[in-house]
Scaffold this active site. Structure first.
Site, PDB file in Angstrom:
ATOM      1  N   PHE A   1       0.838  -0.862  -0.164  1.00  0.00           N
ATOM      2  CA  PHE A   1       0.296  -0.100   0.285  1.00  0.00           C
ATOM      3  C   PHE A   1       1.161   1.149   0.538  1.00  0.00           C
ATOM      4  O   PHE A   1       0.404   2.395  -1.069  1.00  0.00           O
ATOM      5  CB  PHE A   1      -0.611  -0.409   1.022  1.00  0.00           C
ATOM      6  CG  PHE A   1      -1.535   0.989   1.260  1.00  0.00           C
ATOM      7  CD1 PHE A   1      -2.859   1.090   0.638  1.00  0.00           C
ATOM      8  CD2 PHE A   1      -0.819   2.681   1.917  1.00  0.00           C
ATOM      9  CE1 PHE A   1      -3.592   2.132   0.860  1.00  0.00           C
ATOM     10  CE2 PHE A   1      -2.039   3.841   2.549  1.00  0.00           C
ATOM     11  CZ  PHE A   1      -3.840   3.494   1.866  1.00  0.00           C
TER      12      PHE A   1
ATOM     13  N   LYS B   1     -24.181   3.460  21.414  1.00  0.00           N
ATOM     14  CA  LYS B   1     -24.547   4.757  21.939  1.00  0.00           C
ATOM     15  C   LYS B   1     -22.143   4.998  22.100  1.00  0.00           C
ATOM     16  O   LYS B   1     -22.327   4.313  23.677  1.00  0.00           O
ATOM     17  CB  LYS B   1     -24.891   5.297  23.091  1.00  0.00           C
ATOM     18  CG  LYS B   1     -24.410   7.139  23.292  1.00  0.00           C
ATOM     19  CD  LYS B   1     -24.940   7.248  24.211  1.00  0.00           C
ATOM     20  CE  LYS B   1     -25.897   8.875  24.602  1.00  0.00           C
ATOM     21  NZ  LYS B   1     -24.165   9.717  24.925  1.00  0.00           N
TER      22      LYS B   1
ATOM     23  N   ASP C   1     -18.851   6.835  22.483  1.00  0.00           N
ATOM     24  CA  ASP C   1     -18.518   7.856  23.471  1.00  0.00           C
ATOM     25  C   ASP C   1     -17.555   8.255  22.791  1.00  0.00           C
ATOM     26  O   ASP C   1     -15.696   8.269  23.196  1.00  0.00           O
ATOM     27  CB  ASP C   1     -18.141   7.311  24.825  1.00  0.00           C
ATOM     28  CG  ASP C   1     -18.091   8.304  26.186  1.00  0.00           C
ATOM     29  OD1 ASP C   1     -18.313   9.563  25.987  1.00  0.00           O
ATOM     30  OD2 ASP C   1     -17.377   7.762  26.893  1.00  0.00           O
TER      31      ASP C   1
ATOM     32  N   CYS D   1     -22.852  41.552  44.576  1.00  0.00           N
ATOM     33  CA  CYS D   1     -21.975  40.406  44.321  1.00  0.00           C
ATOM     34  C   CYS D   1     -21.445  39.875  42.901  1.00  0.00           C
ATOM     35  O   CYS D   1     -21.948  39.573  41.773  1.00  0.00           O
ATOM     36  CB  CYS D   1     -23.548  39.463  44.948  1.00  0.00           C
ATOM     37  SG  CYS D   1     -22.853  37.798  45.219  1.00  0.00           S
TER      38      CYS D   1
ATOM     39  N   LYS E   1     -28.877   4.819  29.589  1.00  0.00           N
ATOM     40  CA  LYS E   1     -27.300   4.787  29.828  1.00  0.00           C
ATOM     41  C   LYS E   1     -27.602   3.776  30.892  1.00  0.00           C
ATOM     42  O   LYS E   1     -28.216   3.626  31.862  1.00  0.00           O
ATOM     43  CB  LYS E   1     -27.709   6.343  29.679  1.00  0.00           C
ATOM     44  CG  LYS E   1     -27.732   7.017  29.659  1.00  0.00           C
ATOM     45  CD  LYS E   1     -26.680   7.586  28.277  1.00  0.00           C
ATOM     46  CE  LYS E   1     -25.068   8.298  28.780  1.00  0.00           C
ATOM     47  NZ  LYS E   1     -25.325   9.228  28.952  1.00  0.00           N
TER      48      LYS E   1
ATOM     49  N   TYR F   1     -23.879   7.424  11.654  1.00  0.00           N
ATOM     50  CA  TYR F   1     -25.197   6.617  12.116  1.00  0.00           C
ATOM     51  C   TYR F   1     -26.628   7.248  11.773  1.00  0.00           C
ATOM     52  O   TYR F   1     -28.001   6.747  11.569  1.00  0.00           O
ATOM     53  CB  TYR F   1     -25.025   6.333  13.914  1.00  0.00           C
ATOM     54  CG  TYR F   1     -24.596   7.607  14.459  1.00  0.00           C
ATOM     55  CD1 TYR F   1     -25.372   8.846  15.086  1.00  0.00           C
ATOM     56  CD2 TYR F   1     -23.632   7.761  14.861  1.00  0.00           C
ATOM     57  CE1 TYR F   1     -25.097   9.994  15.468  1.00  0.00           C
ATOM     58  CE2 TYR F   1     -23.244   8.717  16.069  1.00  0.00           C
ATOM     59  CZ  TYR F   1     -24.090   9.714  15.794  1.00  0.00           C
ATOM     60  OH  TYR F   1     -23.668  10.848  16.594  1.00  0.00           O
TER      61      TYR F   1
ATOM     62  N   CYS G   1     -23.291  34.534  51.980  1.00  0.00           N
ATOM     63  CA  CYS G   1     -23.097  34.391  50.894  1.00  0.00           C
ATOM     64  C   CYS G   1     -21.480  34.613  50.626  1.00  0.00           C
ATOM     65  O   CYS G   1     -20.656  35.282  51.372  1.00  0.00           O
ATOM     66  CB  CYS G   1     -23.472  35.587  49.789  1.00  0.00           C
ATOM     67  SG  CYS G   1     -21.874  35.540  47.729  1.00  0.00           S
TER      68      CYS G   1
ATOM     69  N   GLU H   1     -29.089   0.957  18.207  1.00  0.00           N
ATOM     70  CA  GLU H   1     -27.799   1.381  18.071  1.00  0.00           C
ATOM     71  C   GLU H   1     -27.207   1.529  19.692  1.00  0.00           C
ATOM     72  O   GLU H   1     -27.953   1.987  20.438  1.00  0.00           O
ATOM     73  CB  GLU H   1     -27.687   2.465  17.181  1.00  0.00           C
ATOM     74  CG  GLU H   1     -28.349   2.522  15.542  1.00  0.00           C
ATOM     75  CD  GLU H   1     -28.375   3.723  15.230  1.00  0.00           C
ATOM     76  OE1 GLU H   1     -27.955   4.367  14.922  1.00  0.00           O
ATOM     77  OE2 GLU H   1     -28.975   3.836  14.562  1.00  0.00           O
TER      78      GLU H   1
ATOM     79  N   CYS I   1     -19.934  37.483  49.107  1.00  0.00           N
ATOM     80  CA  CYS I   1     -19.749  39.323  49.466  1.00  0.00           C
ATOM     81  C   CYS I   1     -20.614  39.721  51.350  1.00  0.00           C
ATOM     82  O   CYS I   1     -20.851  41.250  51.529  1.00  0.00           O
ATOM     83  CB  CYS I   1     -21.674  39.901  48.975  1.00  0.00           C
ATOM     84  SG  CYS I   1     -22.863  38.880  48.678  1.00  0.00           S
TER      85      CYS I   1
END
Length: 664
Positions: free
Chosen positions: A34, A112, A114, A426, A308, A221, A402, A110, A405
Site C-alpha cells: 500500500f 451509543k 462515547d 455580588c 445509559k 449513524y 454568601c 444502536e 459578599c
C-alpha cells in the site's frame, strides 16, 4: 496508459484499499505494498500538479496548519438526546410515542459510542466540510483534520444523494489509545487520560499532520437532508455502508419493546468486549415519516432516546465542602474530594446540589463517600460509607451568608436552593450574567471568553453587560494575553453583536426562567422590549405556555431600576430590542387563538414550513388532537387513528392547499 489515467487508476485503487482496511477490516494487500503505491501516486502528483485533487488519498497525511477554527451554522440542527436510566423510562417513552403517531412501530437499536460528535457534508459524492457539534446550532470547521481519518471517505461510491449531511462520532479505539500512551511514556510525556477526551482534543489540533498520526476512526449513524429517497433509519444505515461509510454492524431492527430490552441486556454484558468506549444504547423509531410526525422538543427528538448503562462507582474521602455562587445568585455546595480515577478521568469535585440533598444523605466533611458520574459525565455523590465515618464527625451546617459578599442568604418557599439576594454587588453574579450574555446561544460575541469577562470586571472596565459597548481598543490591549489582533477581534465582535435578533437578546438578558424557547415566545408575542417591560402579570400569563413562575420573574426583572437603565443603554447602543420590520412584515394575527395539528406528507410546502406559517400568523401547533384543536392539516399518509379522532371530535380536516388559500 497516459499519466492522467494512471493517476486516476491509482487513486481509485488506493481508495478501495483504504475502504477494505479501515471500513471492512478486510485488507487484501500488505501495508508495505500500500505504501509503495501511495508513494508512486505522490511522486506523480508532485511531477504533474495540473492533475491535483483535494480528495486524493495522498491528502490524508495532513500538513495543513489551522490557526483558528471558523464557526459554521449547521444547515440541519444537531440535537442532543433525552436520556433514560431504567427500563421504566423506556416504556414511558414508548407510551408517549404511541400517543403521537399511528401505525405499527419498529425500533432501531444502536450502540451509543462515547466520542466527539461530528457532522460531515457531502456534495456530488465528495466531502465538502466537517463541523463539530458545538452547541447544536453551530460548530467549528475541522475539515482539514477530519480528512486525515482514513475511515472517512473523501469520495463516495454507488447511488448517493446530490447533497446530504451524515452524523457520527470520532472515536479512538482502545488499542490505538494504549499504543499512543506507551509512546508518550517512553519519551517521558504524561499519558492521556482517556480515549474520549483525546479524540475530542484531536479535532482541534492546529497541525493536521499530527491528527493523521493518531489512530482515530469515524463511526456514522444518521443521514440528514432533503429528497434523500430513504424511508427508514435502518435503510439509511445500510445505504451509508454501501456508499463507503464505516457504520457499526451492531445495529438491529426490532418489532417490539421486548426486542429493545433484549438488545440492551446483551450489550450491557458484552460492551466490554468492544474495541471502543460505549456508554449506552440509542433507540430510534425506524420509520422516517413517523419520526417527522413526532418532531422535536426544544432540545431533543421525540423519536429517539438514549438508554445509559449503569454508571461506574468509586469511593473516596470528602475533604471539604465549599460553596459556589451562580449568575442568578443560586448557591451550589461542592464536595472537594481526594482525587480518584472514575470512568477514565480524575475526579476532584462533585456537586452536592442543595441543603436538602446534604441533609438527606447526611454528608459530612471527612466522610468516605461513593461517587458516580451522572450519565457518566457529571460526578455526583450517591451515598456515604457510614462504617468508615470518623468518630467525632459533626453534621454539616449549611452556610447562612454568601461566601463571596457576606449577604444573608434567602430560600424561597417551595424551592430547594438558597440564593444570595445581593443582585448588584455580588461579583460572581455580575461576572456570570455577563458571561451568559456573551455566550454562543445568546449574543455570541467573537473574541470574548469567560476568563476575559472576569478580567474586565476585575479591572473595573465593565460592571454590567451594557458596559461592553463602551469598551475601546486602547482599554483592552493592556489586558493579560491580549495582543493587537485579539483586541481588534473583541471590539469587532461586540460591534457585530448589535445585529443579533431580538429573541436572542431577550435570552441574553439572563431573566430567570427565560430560556431560549420562552424568549422566542415572549419576543413573538410582545414584538419589542417596551411592550414586554410594560406588561402586567396577567398579560404575561395570557401568553401561550407562560406560567406564573416565569411571569413573576419577568415582572421582577423589570422592577429593578438598574435593569431598566441597562436595557435603555443597550437600546441606545443599537442592540436589537424589537423584532425587525422584515420579520414583522411576514407575521399576522390571522390565526390568533387557533390550534393546528399537522399530519402526513405534503407536496407544496414542508412540514416545518407549515408549522412556521402557523406560528408566524399567531396560531399554535399541537402534536396531538384534542377538543382544543381547531383544524387538522392533513397530507398524504395521514394516520387513520388521527383521522378517526378528528372526525369523532368534529374537528375540520383541511389540505395544505386549503390552509395556504385561507392565509392568502
Amino acid at each position: 496508459m497516459d499519466i492522467q489515467q494512471h493517476i486516476l487508476q491509482l487513486r481509485d485503487e488506493l481508495n478501495q484499499h483504504n475502504y477494505n482496511y479501515y471500513v471492512l477490516d478486510q485488507p487484501v494487500i500488505s501495508d508495505y505494498d500500500f505504501d509503495l503505491k501511495l508513494k508512486e501516486l505522490q511522486m506523480l502528483e508532485d511531477a504533474h500538479p495540473e492533475y491535483a485533487d483535494p480528495h486524493s488519498p495522498t491528502q490524508r497525511v495532513g500538513g495543513e496548519i489551522t490557526k483558528t477554527f471558523n464557526t459554521i451554522f449547521h444547515e440541519h440542527r444537531m440535537y442532543s438526546l433525552d436520556n433514560s436510566y431504567s427500563k421504566e423510562d423506556l416504556l414511558d417513552w414508548v407510551t408517549r410515542v404511541k400517543k403521537g403517531i399511528d401505525g405499527e412501530l419498529q425500533f432501531v437499536c444502536e450502540l451509543k459510542y462515547d466520542g466527539a460528535s461530528i457532522s460531515l457534508t457531502y456534495e456530488n459524492g465528495t466531502l465538502q466540510k466537517a463541523v463539530t457539534r458545538g452547541d447544536g446550532v453551530q460548530g467549528d470547521d475541522v475539515t482539514a483534520n477530519i480528512k486525515t481519518i482514513r475511515s472517512v471517505p473523501l469520495r463516495l461510491k454507488g447511488d448517493y444523494p446530490d447533497k446530504f449531511d451524515i452524523r457520527g462520532e470520532i472515536v479512538l479505539p482502545f488499542a490505538g489509545f494504549l499504543k499512543m500512551n506507551e509512546d508518550r511514556i517512553e519519551i517521558g510525556e504524561e499519558p492521556y487520560r482517556n480515549p474520549r477526551n483525546t479524540a475530542s482534543g484531536s479535532l482541534k489540533l492546529q497541525d493536521s499532520a499530527e491528527v493523521a498520526r493518531r489512530p482515530l476512526e469515524c463511526l456514522l449513524y444518521n443521514i440528514t437532508g432533503t429528497n434523500l429517497n430513504i424511508k427508514t433509519q435502518f435503510e439509511g444505515l445500510e445505504k451509508a455502508r454501501a456508499w463507503g461509510f464505516k457504520v457499526p454492524k451492531a445495529a438491529v431492527l426490532v418489532n417490539s419493546i421486548e426486542g429493545v430490552l433484549k438488545f440492551i441486556d446483551y450489550w450491557n454484558i458484552h460492551r466490554h468486549d468492544l474495541p471502543y468506549e460505549t456508554d449506552g444504547v440509542v433507540v430510534k423509531i425506524n420509520n422516517l415519516h413517523q419520526q417527522d410526525e413526532l418532531g422535536f422538543t426544544a432540545k431533543a427528538p421525540r423519536w429517539a432516546i438514549a438508554y445509559k448503562f449503569k454508571a461506574e462507582q468509586v469511593s473516596t474521602r470528602l475533604n471539604e465542602i465549599t460553596y459556589q455562587v451562580g449568575r442568578t445568585g443560586a448557591i451550589t455546595p461542592v464536595a472537594n474530594l481526594e482525587p480518584v480515577e472514575l470512568a477514565g478521568t480524575t475526579v476532584k469535585r462533585a456537586s452536592l446540589h442543595n441543603a436538602d440533598q446534604i441533609e438527606k444523605l447526611d454528608i459530612r466533611e471527612g466522610d468516605v463517600v461513593f461517587v458516580e458520574k451522572g450519565g457518566e459525565i457529571i460526578p455526583k455523590i450517591i451515598a456515604v460509607d457510614l462504617t468508615k465515618r470518623p468518630e467525632h464527625s459533626q453534621p454539616t451546617h449549611y452556610i447562612e451568608k454568601c461566601p463571596e459578599c457576606g449577604t444573608p442568604l434567602v430560600r424561597n418557599a417551595g424551592e430547594a436552593q438558597h440564593y444570595c439576594p445581593n443582585y448588584n454587588g455580588c461579583q460572581p453574579q455580575i461576572v456570570g450574567r455577563i458571561q451568559h450574555f456573551i455566550s454562543r446561544k445568546a449574543m455570541d460575541i467573537e473574541g470574548l471568553g469567560g476568563e476575559t469577562v472576569a478580567l474586565l470586571v476585575k479591572e473595573n472596565l465593565i460592571n454590567d453587560y451594557s458596559d461592553l459597548y463602551t469598551l475601546t481598543k486602547a482599554q483592552v490591549i493592556p489586558l493579560e494575553r491580549m495582543a493587537e489582533k485579539s483586541a481588534d477581534n473583541l471590539i469587532n465582535g461586540i460591534e457585530a453583536s448589535k445585529d443579533i435578533p431580538f429573541e436572542r437578546v431577550l435570552y441574553a438578558l439572563g431573566i430567570r426562567y427565560v430560556g431560549e424557547t420562552v424568549a422566542k415566545k415572549l419576543a413573538k408575542h410582545f414584538k419589542d422590549i417596551e411592550k414586554l417591560k410594560a406588561a402586567l402579570l396577567i398579560d404575561l400569563i395570557a401568553v401561550d405556555e407562560i406560567g406564573i413562575r416565569i411571569a413573576e420573574s419577568v415582572v421582577d426583572f423589570f422592577a429593578l431600576e438598574q435593569n431598566l437603565t441597562i436595557v435603555k443603554r443597550l437600546k441606545d447602543f443599537g442592540v436589537q430590542l424589537e423584532i425587525s420590520s422584515e420579520e414583522l412584515a411576514s407575521q399576522t394575527n390571522k390565526l390568533q387563538g387557533q390550534a393546528f395539528v399537522v399530519s402526513g406528507v405534503f407536496e407544496s410546502v414542508s412540514r416545518d414550513d407549515l408549522k412556521k406559517l402557523i406560528e408566524d400568523n399567531g396560531g399554535k401547533v399541537s402534536s396531538s388532537i384534542s377538543s382544543k384543536t381547531s383544524y387538522v392539516i392533513a397530507g398524504a399518509n395521514m394516520g387513520p387513528s388521527k383521522r378517526t379522532k378528528a372526525e369523532q371530535l368534529k374537528i375540520r380536516i383541511i389540505s395544505e392547499y386549503e390552509f395556504l388559500k385561507f392565509l392568502e
